[in-house]
Design an enzyme around this catalytic site. Structure first.
Site, mmCIF file in Angstrom:
data_model
loop_
_atom_site.group_PDB
_atom_site.id
_atom_site.type_symbol
_atom_site.label_atom_id
_atom_site.label_comp_id
_atom_site.label_asym_id
_atom_site.label_seq_id
_atom_site.Cartn_x
_atom_site.Cartn_y
_atom_site.Cartn_z
ATOM 1 N N CYS A 32 0.822 -1.200 0.000
ATOM 2 C CA CYS A 32 0.000 0.000 0.000
ATOM 3 C C CYS A 32 0.860 1.255 0.000
ATOM 4 C CB CYS A 32 -0.880 0.038 1.239
ATOM 5 S SG CYS A 32 -1.897 -1.428 1.432
ATOM 6 N N ASN A 70 0.161 0.810 5.800
ATOM 7 C CA ASN A 70 1.009 0.061 4.868
ATOM 8 C C ASN A 70 1.808 -0.938 5.683
ATOM 9 O OD1 ASN A 70 4.047 0.878 3.024
ATOM 10 N ND2 ASN A 70 2.706 -0.854 2.800
ATOM 11 N N GLY A 71 1.695 -2.217 5.329
ATOM 12 C CA GLY A 71 2.420 -3.261 6.059
ATOM 13 C C GLY A 71 1.474 -4.374 6.457
ATOM 14 N N TYR A 76 12.569 -3.789 -5.965
ATOM 15 C CA TYR A 76 11.419 -3.785 -6.872
ATOM 16 C C TYR A 76 10.354 -2.742 -6.557
ATOM 17 C CZ TYR A 76 6.801 -5.077 -8.615
ATOM 18 O OH TYR A 76 5.552 -5.036 -9.176
ATOM 19 N N GLY A 111 -0.185 0.191 -4.974
ATOM 20 C CA GLY A 111 -1.447 -0.515 -4.805
ATOM 21 C C GLY A 111 -2.471 -0.003 -5.778
#
Ligand code: AMP
Length: 457
Positions: free
Chosen positions: A2, A102-103, A243, A28
């Site tokens: 995210c 996020n996570g 990435y 996302g």
């Protein structure tokens, strides 16, 4: 995975968040949302799909207020549905709470079971919702203390933006798994997953939110900070450099472009391809690594594979059927470059091997005589428990096959992956302080109790 973006102290807060989310779309693509606060009233928009397609200017203008947060989501814990879109927004006894995460939390299931036993009713299947419930139960007075209390005992990865009434809170887990930065635009405070999102709104980077730090900005623009727990052991996600993040960002205090170039150079040292005619990237995430490979090896860098920019990240398609169909739609080779040539194809990672196999077939059909694949991360042998959508072991090609078998399966003449030490030595501020569990099997925490995407995780 995210992206999160937040603004405090700007009359156009929701518009800035909207803009910021464009720069975090790569983190996302399933759903997006924005919540803004004005005079203690919170209003939000959430939708499945892309930021640019789902939120028109009129809808954004309707989100009045000087504080706002936003989120782009790709599901890792919780299914891909609107009720799981973020920011989550709830009313509670003290006003309202909005949260963007996020996570991935590894012990959310246990905490959810305890909360449900005590009467909590959950409205989503997201791991993040446990934080909202704990916030609502906190008896602390200051918002930053409420958040510190809510985060006690949570394990795993979180970079969070939270609104408790008019206060904007930013928090990062003590291990610093996911990136989160603070910037300023005049007197306005901005928080974002990546620095490329500060750039788009014209903000200047101030610093990272520190691992284990909670920063609170109240409605008068006053900043307070709280540090969670003891001195952190860093587990920053190395895959952000490999990435995930954009190359025009700096994450964990280091340039992603520089990291990828260094990875490419190191790869060329570890796995040269003598006799090859040229090198090319699988665009876009490995462009910088291929450039590094070219610089180190002296091979000419060519743009031999063209990516259709109207198609999203292949992997960011929750089902296999969606992924398969997209390979050809997404990439097309340039025959004039490849015909009769011995080529080095650089990619940043091989996960399932599905996309790679499809691309190699396209490159051969375009006339390449030999295909030598070089990968700027080590073999992925385990899933990520901390927020990246890697599948379980059964689907990970390198968890089930050796080098030779993988090379045969994807159809290349030779295959070389960078070593773990080579990767960690190439990224900025390495080689220690990074999580590399998906490559090394060294998970810094216990396993999440349930890893299924459709349940808690
Ligand atoms: P595959 O051949 O199916 O394993 O796909 C490899 C491609 O997926 C590479 O080009 C990577 O850049 C890309 N990739 C790796 N990890 C992810 C991820 N978590 N989400 C989306 N794409 C990814």
């Amino acid at each position: 995975m995210c992206g999160v973006f937040g603004v405090s102290g700007n009359a156009s807060a929701a518009e800035l968040v909207h803009l910021g989310l464009y720069s975090l779309q790569h983190r996302g693509q399933e759903s997006a949302g924005i919540v803004a606060v004005r005079d203690g009233e919170a209003h939000g928009l959430r939708a499945m799909g892309l930021v640019g397609e789902k939120f028109g200017p009129e809808a954004i203008r309707g989100l009045q207020g000087s504080t706002a947060i936003g989120h782009t989501r790709y599901s890792t814990a919780g299914s891909s549905t609107l009720e799981n879109a973020q920011p989550a927004l709830v009313n509670f006894k003290g006003g309202h709470i909005a949260l963007a995460h996020n996570g991935n939390l590894v012990n959310a299931t246990e905490i959810r079971v305890q909360l449900e036993a005590a009467g909590s009713i959950f409205s989503s299947t997201m791991d993040s919702e446990v934080i909202v419930h704990r916030l609502a139960r906190s008896s602390a007075v200051k918002p930053e203390d409420q958040l510190a209390e809510a985060l006690q005992g949570l394990e795993g990865a979180y970079s969070l933006l939270v609104l408790i009434n008019d206060t904007l809170l930013a928090a990062r887990d003590p291990n610093g798994w996911r990136p989160l930065v603070m910037g300023k635009l005049g007197d306005t405070y901005i928080f974002a997953s990546e620095t490329c999102a500060l750039d788009i709104v014209g903000a200047t980077l101030v610093r990272e939110v520190l691992p284990g730090e909670i920063i609170a900005i109240d409605k008068n623009g006053e900043m307070r900070t709280v540090q969670l727990g003891a001195a952190p052991v860093l587990h920053r996600c190395v895959f952000e450099h490999v990435y995930f993040a954009r190359p025009d960002s700096s994450v964990f205090g280091g340039s992603v472009d520089r990291a990828r170039r260094a990875l490419g150079r190191r790869l060329a040292v570890e796995h040269p391809a003598p006799g090859a005619d040229l090198v090319f990237a699988v665009p876009d995430s490995s462009n910088a690594a291929a450039l590094g490979f070219s610089e180190e090896s002296g091979l000419a860098l060519e743009h031999a594979l063209i990516r259709n920019h109207y198609v999203g990240r292949t992997f960011i398609q929750p089902t296999q059927a969606g992924r398969d169909a997209k390979v050809k739609v997404k990439y097309n080779p340039v025959k004039e470059i490849l015909k009769g040539k011995s080529v080095v194809m650089v990619d940043d990672s091989i996960v399932r091997g599905t996309t790679t196999k499809g691309i190699v077939a396209l490159v051969r059909a375009a006339g390449a005589r030999e295909v030598h694949m070089r990968v700027s991360s080590p073999p992925i042998t385990g899933p990520c428990w901390y927020g990246i959508d890697t599948p379980d072991k059964a689907q990970l090609i390198a968890a089930n096959m050796g080098l030779k078998e993988i090379a045969d399966k994807i159809g290349v003449d030779s295959l070389g992956y960078i070593s773990l030490d080579g990767m960690l030595g190439a990224v900025p501020s390495g080689p220690t302080g990074f999580c590399h569990a998906c490559f090394s099997g060294q998970y810094p925490t216990r396993a999440p109790s349930v890893i299924s995407k459709n349940r808690m995780g």
